[in-house]
Design a protein around this motif. Sequence first.
Motif, PDB file in Angstrom:
ATOM      1  N   THR A 137       0.830  -1.211   0.000  1.00 12.12           N
ATOM      2  CA  THR A 137       0.000   0.000   0.000  1.00 12.12           C
ATOM      3  C   THR A 137       0.861   1.256   0.000  1.00 12.12           C
ATOM      4  O   THR A 137       0.586   2.214  -0.737  1.00 12.12           O
ATOM      5  CB  THR A 137      -0.924   0.005   1.236  1.00 12.12           C
ATOM      6  OG1 THR A 137      -1.769  -1.154   1.194  1.00 12.12           O
ATOM      7  CG2 THR A 137      -1.783   1.262   1.263  1.00 12.12           C
ATOM      8  N   LEU A 138       1.912   1.252   0.801  1.00 12.80           N
ATOM      9  CA  LEU A 138       2.756   2.440   0.937  1.00 12.80           C
ATOM     10  C   LEU A 138       3.505   2.781  -0.346  1.00 12.80           C
ATOM     11  O   LEU A 138       3.651   3.957  -0.689  1.00 12.80           O
ATOM     12  CB  LEU A 138       3.756   2.235   2.084  1.00 12.80           C
ATOM     13  CG  LEU A 138       3.199   2.344   3.504  1.00 12.80           C
ATOM     14  CD1 LEU A 138       4.264   1.915   4.516  1.00 12.80           C
ATOM     15  CD2 LEU A 138       2.733   3.762   3.811  1.00 12.80           C
ATOM     16  N   VAL A 139       3.994   1.763  -1.029  1.00 16.22           N
ATOM     17  CA  VAL A 139       4.832   2.040  -2.206  1.00 16.22           C
ATOM     18  C   VAL A 139       4.078   1.881  -3.524  1.00 16.22           C
ATOM     19  O   VAL A 139       4.680   1.994  -4.588  1.00 16.22           O
ATOM     20  CB  VAL A 139       6.092   1.145  -2.214  1.00 16.22           C
ATOM     21  CG1 VAL A 139       6.901   1.356  -0.945  1.00 16.22           C
ATOM     22  CG2 VAL A 139       5.739  -0.323  -2.393  1.00 16.22           C
ATOM     23  N   ARG A 140       2.782   1.629  -3.437  1.00 22.55           N
ATOM     24  CA  ARG A 140       2.007   1.479  -4.673  1.00 22.55           C
ATOM     25  C   ARG A 140       2.159   2.679  -5.603  1.00 22.55           C
ATOM     26  O   ARG A 140       2.311   2.494  -6.822  1.00 22.55           O
ATOM     27  CB  ARG A 140       0.535   1.230  -4.331  1.00 22.55           C
ATOM     28  CG  ARG A 140      -0.323   0.870  -5.552  1.00 22.55           C
ATOM     29  CD  ARG A 140      -1.723   0.512  -5.115  1.00 22.55           C
ATOM     30  NE  ARG A 140      -1.714  -0.653  -4.234  1.00 22.55           N
ATOM     31  CZ  ARG A 140      -2.686  -0.917  -3.359  1.00 22.55           C
ATOM     32  NH1 ARG A 140      -3.720  -0.103  -3.241  1.00 22.55           N
ATOM     33  NH2 ARG A 140      -2.621  -2.001  -2.605  1.00 22.55           N
ATOM     34  N   PRO A 141       2.130   3.915  -5.082  1.00 26.65           N
ATOM     35  CA  PRO A 141       2.337   5.056  -5.988  1.00 26.65           C
ATOM     36  C   PRO A 141       3.704   5.028  -6.665  1.00 26.65           C
ATOM     37  O   PRO A 141       3.833   5.434  -7.829  1.00 26.65           O
ATOM     38  CB  PRO A 141       2.200   6.264  -5.057  1.00 26.65           C
ATOM     39  CG  PRO A 141       1.361   5.786  -3.908  1.00 26.65           C
ATOM     40  CD  PRO A 141       1.774   4.368  -3.712  1.00 26.65           C
ATOM     41  N   ASP A 142       4.725   4.547  -5.943  1.00 28.79           N
ATOM     42  CA  ASP A 142       6.062   4.472  -6.534  1.00 28.79           C
ATOM     43  C   ASP A 142       6.130   3.439  -7.650  1.00 28.79           C
ATOM     44  O   ASP A 142       6.926   3.578  -8.589  1.00 28.79           O
ATOM     45  CB  ASP A 142       7.101   4.109  -5.463  1.00 28.79           C
ATOM     46  CG  ASP A 142       7.299   5.216  -4.440  1.00 28.79           C
ATOM     47  OD1 ASP A 142       7.230   6.389  -4.829  1.00 28.79           O
ATOM     48  OD2 ASP A 142       7.513   4.897  -3.264  1.00 28.79           O
ATOM     49  N   LEU A 143       5.326   2.378  -7.545  1.00 35.90           N
ATOM     50  CA  LEU A 143       5.406   1.277  -8.497  1.00 35.90           C
ATOM     51  C   LEU A 143       4.283   1.306  -9.526  1.00 35.90           C
ATOM     52  O   LEU A 143       4.134   0.362 -10.313  1.00 35.90           O
ATOM     53  CB  LEU A 143       5.380  -0.060  -7.737  1.00 35.90           C
ATOM     54  CG  LEU A 143       6.532  -0.281  -6.745  1.00 35.90           C
ATOM     55  CD1 LEU A 143       6.380  -1.601  -6.020  1.00 35.90           C
ATOM     56  CD2 LEU A 143       7.882  -0.208  -7.453  1.00 35.90           C
ATOM     57  N   GLU A 144       3.521   2.373  -9.528  1.00 34.72           N
ATOM     58  CA  GLU A 144       2.463   2.495 -10.522  1.00 34.72           C
ATOM     59  C   GLU A 144       3.082   2.518 -11.925  1.00 34.72           C
ATOM     60  O   GLU A 144       4.009   3.262 -12.208  1.00 34.72           O
ATOM     61  CB  GLU A 144       1.665   3.780 -10.288  1.00 34.72           C
ATOM     62  CG  GLU A 144       0.435   3.909 -11.171  1.00 34.72           C
ATOM     63  CD  GLU A 144      -0.393   5.140 -10.830  1.00 34.72           C
ATOM     64  OE1 GLU A 144      -1.358   5.406 -11.551  1.00 34.72           O
ATOM     65  OE2 GLU A 144      -0.060   5.822  -9.830  1.00 34.72           O
ATOM     66  N   GLY A 145       2.571   1.688 -12.773  1.00 34.90           N
ATOM     67  CA  GLY A 145       3.111   1.619 -14.132  1.00 34.90           C
ATOM     68  C   GLY A 145       4.381   0.806 -14.248  1.00 34.90           C
ATOM     69  O   GLY A 145       5.064   0.863 -15.287  1.00 34.90           O
ATOM     70  N   LEU A 146       4.721   0.031 -13.207  1.00 36.26           N
ATOM     71  CA  LEU A 146       5.965  -0.759 -13.220  1.00 36.26           C
ATOM     72  C   LEU A 146       6.042  -1.652 -14.454  1.00 36.26           C
ATOM     73  O   LEU A 146       7.039  -1.617 -15.203  1.00 36.26           O
ATOM     74  CB  LEU A 146       6.048  -1.609 -11.946  1.00 36.26           C
ATOM     75  CG  LEU A 146       7.183  -2.651 -11.905  1.00 36.26           C
ATOM     76  CD1 LEU A 146       8.527  -1.966 -11.731  1.00 36.26           C
ATOM     77  CD2 LEU A 146       6.937  -3.655 -10.773  1.00 36.26           C
ATOM     78  N   TYR A 147       5.019  -2.455 -14.669  1.00 34.93           N
ATOM     79  CA  TYR A 147       5.078  -3.419 -15.769  1.00 34.93           C
ATOM     80  C   TYR A 147       4.927  -2.739 -17.126  1.00 34.93           C
ATOM     81  O   TYR A 147       5.522  -3.187 -18.120  1.00 34.93           O
ATOM     82  CB  TYR A 147       4.011  -4.490 -15.567  1.00 34.93           C
ATOM     83  CG  TYR A 147       4.318  -5.393 -14.390  1.00 34.93           C
ATOM     84  CD1 TYR A 147       5.386  -6.283 -14.439  1.00 34.93           C
ATOM     85  CD2 TYR A 147       3.565  -5.333 -13.216  1.00 34.93           C
ATOM     86  CE1 TYR A 147       5.689  -7.106 -13.366  1.00 34.93           C
ATOM     87  CE2 TYR A 147       3.866  -6.154 -12.137  1.00 34.93           C
ATOM     88  CZ  TYR A 147       4.928  -7.029 -12.216  1.00 34.93           C
ATOM     89  OH  TYR A 147       5.243  -7.830 -11.144  1.00 34.93           O
ATOM     90  N   GLU A 148       4.165  -1.662 -17.169  1.00 38.82           N
ATOM     91  CA  GLU A 148       4.063  -0.910 -18.423  1.00 38.82           C
ATOM     92  C   GLU A 148       5.415  -0.333 -18.823  1.00 38.82           C
ATOM     93  O   GLU A 148       5.804  -0.371 -20.012  1.00 38.82           O
ATOM     94  CB  GLU A 148       3.034   0.210 -18.292  1.00 38.82           C
ATOM     95  CG  GLU A 148       1.588  -0.266 -18.191  1.00 38.82           C
ATOM     96  CD  GLU A 148       1.188  -0.659 -16.773  1.00 38.82           C
ATOM     97  OE1 GLU A 148       2.081  -0.709 -15.889  1.00 38.82           O
ATOM     98  OE2 GLU A 148       0.003  -0.938 -16.554  1.00 38.82           O
ATOM     99  N   ASP A 149       6.138   0.194 -17.825  1.00 42.09           N
ATOM    100  CA  ASP A 149       7.463   0.752 -18.103  1.00 42.09           C
ATOM    101  C   ASP A 149       8.438  -0.329 -18.565  1.00 42.09           C
ATOM    102  O   ASP A 149       9.274  -0.099 -19.456  1.00 42.09           O
ATOM    103  CB  ASP A 149       8.011   1.454 -16.860  1.00 42.09           C
ATOM    104  CG  ASP A 149       7.258   2.738 -16.529  1.00 42.09           C
ATOM    105  OD1 ASP A 149       6.527   3.231 -17.407  1.00 42.09           O
ATOM    106  OD2 ASP A 149       7.384   3.230 -15.385  1.00 42.09           O
TER     107      ASP A 149
END
Length: 391
Positions: free
Chosen positions: A72-84
């Motif tokens: 939950t805490l790092v979800r904003p940091d990892l948003e778009g991880l797989y797309e990138d």
Amino acid sequence: MVASARITNLLAYTSLTVSRVSYLGNGNLRYHWLLSRNTSLLQLRSKQIQTAVPSITSNVSVPKENIPTADTLVRPDLEGLYEDIREGLNNTQPDLRQIAQYYFNGEGKAVRPVITMCMARAINYHLDQTSPTVIQKQKKIAQIAEMIHTASLVHDDVIDIADSRRSRPSVNILWGQKKSIIAGDFILSVASGMLARLQNQQVIVLLSQVLADLVQGEFMQLGARENTDERFAHYSEKTFKKTASLIAYSCQAVSVLSGADSTLQSIAFQYGRQLGMAFQLVDDLLDFIATSAQVGKPVAADLRLGLATAPVLFAAQKFPELNPLIMRRFQEPGDAETAFRLVLRSDGLQRTKELARQYCNDAVTQVAQLTPSPYQQALVTLAHQILHRMK
């Protein structure tokens, strides 16, 4: 700084390896066979390993309530991880692109990126590091870690002749071994380019070590030890290289980017190492107790691949008849079934869980040295989640 941090890690790693092997209960073991590379570091050549089981504390049994999870805490940091990642793999031939992107469909647990970014944020809080540039580079480490991990899965599936991964057909089933190997290599090459563009020599050295460890760990897995006293040391070193190394060095890499000194880098490394070791021990446990639907692969898959994991090695202490089966890698008819049955009759599963708990406790002890923050607490919760996961 690089040399100092790596020496600190080596000393800590050596010490912890000794403490873990002591849990096996082999009172006749000596330090000199385990520390064959640099025994003089500890000056313990003549002492016997203590065989008493270390006390198991409760610090990973019940996480504090109302603490947000690491995911939950790092979800904003990892948003778009797989797309990138998929975007990074775009610049190639269509067939190669399709194979390389296949496992990056967003269905993975992203365990390594979550651990990496949570450690990054905890270290940043500890050092009052708020630079957007630093954070962006740390996100890139999380991305590279997932790419290295996934490339290793592609190669593992080829070596193991796997027919499924995450309840889907494996790449080698769909595209064959040769194309799959090339796709795994391509993922690693793109990740290496991303790593080089970070322009941080120490970080490049750390994550390059991960690649070396993965190859050596896979090679170690192809062999077995005739000496029963050496088997668990072999298993532990192989587990570090194949699983824990990536998590440990990724955690250290983000601490380097934060500006951490060697002591703080060692805390990050050791947390990742202990959590990685626990993760693999639980994975080995699940191979015996979880359903194929839960783990996304056939139950007792490791036995059928000829692998003697922690539950088997513990069980062999109670049932020595397992030893010849281990040496022939369960290749004769009925070997895997016999081993499975003996493991369930032994205390191997319980001892594997307890050993995983010890690693988790050690991980929690490491992050207890960081300034309290939601991210630090989430790292504690992560240890609990990994210890009690069922997939």
